[in-house]
Design a protein around this motif. Sequence first.
Motif, PDB file in Angstrom:
ATOM      1  N   GLY A  93      -6.365  -9.270   2.905  1.00  0.00           N
ATOM      2  CA  GLY A  93      -6.047  -8.154   3.802  1.00  0.00           C
ATOM      3  C   GLY A  93      -4.569  -8.091   4.120  1.00  0.00           C
ATOM      4  O   GLY A  93      -3.973  -7.003   4.158  1.00  0.00           O
ATOM      5  N   ASN A  94      -3.949  -9.251   4.341  1.00  0.00           N
ATOM      6  CA  ASN A  94      -2.515  -9.299   4.631  1.00  0.00           C
ATOM      7  C   ASN A  94      -1.702  -8.824   3.423  1.00  0.00           C
ATOM      8  O   ASN A  94      -0.743  -8.056   3.572  1.00  0.00           O
ATOM      9  N   VAL A  95      -2.087  -9.253   2.228  1.00  0.00           N
ATOM     10  CA  VAL A  95      -1.387  -8.814   1.013  1.00  0.00           C
ATOM     11  C   VAL A  95      -1.549  -7.306   0.831  1.00  0.00           C
ATOM     12  O   VAL A  95      -0.587  -6.597   0.504  1.00  0.00           O
ATOM     13  N   TYR A  96      -2.748  -6.782   1.082  1.00  0.00           N
ATOM     14  CA  TYR A  96      -2.983  -5.347   0.940  1.00  0.00           C
ATOM     15  C   TYR A  96      -2.127  -4.551   1.925  1.00  0.00           C
ATOM     16  O   TYR A  96      -1.523  -3.544   1.555  1.00  0.00           O
ATOM     17  N   LEU A  97      -2.055  -5.004   3.167  1.00  0.00           N
ATOM     18  CA  LEU A  97      -1.242  -4.288   4.149  1.00  0.00           C
ATOM     19  C   LEU A  97       0.246  -4.373   3.821  1.00  0.00           C
ATOM     20  O   LEU A  97       0.990  -3.424   4.047  1.00  0.00           O
ATOM     21  N   ARG A  98       0.692  -5.501   3.293  1.00  0.00           N
ATOM     22  CA  ARG A  98       2.104  -5.610   2.895  1.00  0.00           C
ATOM     23  C   ARG A  98       2.412  -4.679   1.719  1.00  0.00           C
ATOM     24  O   ARG A  98       3.466  -4.058   1.670  1.00  0.00           O
ATOM     25  N   LEU A  99       1.485  -4.594   0.764  1.00  0.00           N
ATOM     26  CA  LEU A  99       1.680  -3.663  -0.351  1.00  0.00           C
ATOM     27  C   LEU A  99       1.645  -2.221   0.128  1.00  0.00           C
ATOM     28  O   LEU A  99       2.379  -1.377  -0.382  1.00  0.00           O
ATOM     29  N   HIS A 100       0.799  -1.947   1.101  1.00  0.00           N
ATOM     30  CA  HIS A 100       0.713  -0.585   1.625  1.00  0.00           C
ATOM     31  C   HIS A 100       1.998  -0.191   2.356  1.00  0.00           C
ATOM     32  O   HIS A 100       2.439   0.947   2.278  1.00  0.00           O
ATOM     33  N   SER A 101       2.610  -1.141   3.058  1.00  0.00           N
ATOM     34  CA  SER A 101       3.813  -0.813   3.827  1.00  0.00           C
ATOM     35  C   SER A 101       5.099  -1.011   3.029  1.00  0.00           C
ATOM     36  O   SER A 101       6.188  -0.810   3.572  1.00  0.00           O
ATOM     37  N   LEU A 102       4.995  -1.374   1.764  1.00  0.00           N
ATOM     38  CA  LEU A 102       6.189  -1.585   0.941  1.00  0.00           C
ATOM     39  C   LEU A 102       7.075  -0.347   0.844  1.00  0.00           C
ATOM     40  O   LEU A 102       8.296  -0.438   1.053  1.00  0.00           O
ATOM     41  N   PRO A 103       6.538   0.851   0.569  1.00  0.00           N
ATOM     42  CA  PRO A 103       7.426   2.013   0.515  1.00  0.00           C
ATOM     43  C   PRO A 103       8.118   2.297   1.849  1.00  0.00           C
ATOM     44  O   PRO A 103       9.296   2.657   1.866  1.00  0.00           O
ATOM     45  N   GLU A 104       7.417   2.106   2.979  1.00  0.00           N
ATOM     46  CA  GLU A 104       8.049   2.349   4.284  1.00  0.00           C
ATOM     47  C   GLU A 104       9.180   1.362   4.533  1.00  0.00           C
ATOM     48  O   GLU A 104      10.235   1.716   5.046  1.00  0.00           O
ATOM     49  N   ARG A 105       8.958   0.100   4.148  1.00  0.00           N
ATOM     50  CA  ARG A 105      10.014  -0.899   4.338  1.00  0.00           C
ATOM     51  C   ARG A 105      11.211  -0.610   3.443  1.00  0.00           C
ATOM     52  O   ARG A 105      12.358  -0.843   3.833  1.00  0.00           O
ATOM     53  N   MET A 106      10.960  -0.081   2.237  1.00  0.00           N
ATOM     54  CA  MET A 106      12.069   0.262   1.348  1.00  0.00           C
ATOM     55  C   MET A 106      12.822   1.484   1.854  1.00  0.00           C
ATOM     56  O   MET A 106      14.047   1.545   1.777  1.00  0.00           O
ATOM     57  N   ALA A 107      12.107   2.472   2.383  1.00  0.00           N
ATOM     58  CA  ALA A 107      12.735   3.705   2.850  1.00  0.00           C
ATOM     59  C   ALA A 107      13.396   3.525   4.209  1.00  0.00           C
ATOM     60  O   ALA A 107      14.179   4.372   4.620  1.00  0.00           O
ATOM     61  N   HIS A 108      13.106   2.440   4.905  1.00  0.00           N
ATOM     62  CA  HIS A 108      13.688   2.213   6.227  1.00  0.00           C
ATOM     63  C   HIS A 108      15.205   2.069   6.143  1.00  0.00           C
ATOM     64  O   HIS A 108      15.922   2.371   7.092  1.00  0.00           O
ATOM     65  N   LYS A 109      15.708   1.642   4.993  1.00  0.00           N
ATOM     66  CA  LYS A 109      17.149   1.474   4.803  1.00  0.00           C
ATOM     67  C   LYS A 109      17.854   2.805   4.592  1.00  0.00           C
ATOM     68  O   LYS A 109      19.050   2.905   4.765  1.00  0.00           O
ATOM     69  N   GLY A 110      17.096   3.833   4.195  1.00  0.00           N
ATOM     70  CA  GLY A 110      17.681   5.132   3.888  1.00  0.00           C
ATOM     71  C   GLY A 110      17.792   6.026   5.111  1.00  0.00           C
ATOM     72  O   GLY A 110      17.967   5.575   6.239  1.00  0.00           O
ATOM     73  N   GLN A 111      17.670   7.311   4.867  1.00  0.00           N
ATOM     74  CA  GLN A 111      17.809   8.303   5.927  1.00  0.00           C
ATOM     75  C   GLN A 111      16.509   8.418   6.710  1.00  0.00           C
ATOM     76  O   GLN A 111      15.443   8.035   6.242  1.00  0.00           O
ATOM     77  N   LYS A 112      16.624   8.965   7.909  1.00  0.00           N
ATOM     78  CA  LYS A 112      15.458   9.096   8.782  1.00  0.00           C
ATOM     79  C   LYS A 112      14.431  10.058   8.188  1.00  0.00           C
ATOM     80  O   LYS A 112      13.226   9.784   8.218  1.00  0.00           O
ATOM     81  N   LEU A 113      14.875  11.166   7.634  1.00  0.00           N
ATOM     82  CA  LEU A 113      13.955  12.144   7.063  1.00  0.00           C
ATOM     83  C   LEU A 113      13.187  11.541   5.890  1.00  0.00           C
ATOM     84  O   LEU A 113      11.965  11.717   5.772  1.00  0.00           O
TER      85      LEU A 113
END
Length: 150
Positions: free
Chosen positions: A35-55
């Motif tokens: 479950g932890n691995v699945y949630l980390r994979l699910h939040s991977l795009p959000e963590r990558m986009a957090h460095k970019g712009q807000k939009l």
Amino acid sequence: MMPHHLPFYVVKPGETDVLMIVMGVFLILAILGVGNVYLRLHSLPERMAHKGQKLQFEIVAVLGLLSLFTHIHIFRIAGLLLALVDLPDFTTPLSSIAGSVERIADNESPPTESPADETAEVQATRAVERASLAVSRSASAPAKEGHGHV
């Protein structure tokens, strides 16, 4: 009462089944780990986009939520691709240009003759012409300085 040829994991009556307890703990830890691995994979795009712009971050987060609740995995793939791509920043240069033109237009003196029947569209056109004239003057000023006497 038990025969001696039974395997080790068969427990005598009245004793604790250690193998079942160990496997129960292992099963709980495995479920939590997956479950932890699945949630980390699910939040991977959000963590990558957090460095970019807000939009960009908000769009990726919405795509992730859509993929989580609808189980349509194309949303997750689109969010991941959007998180990998750096979007160009158009707002900063455009707001800088707008601020500069506004300052130039404010620095220009108002025209001496302003007929009362002149429409707002004509006034706006004249303001843009004055601003473009001021921009061309400021752009040509450094070029003229370089042509001094030798």
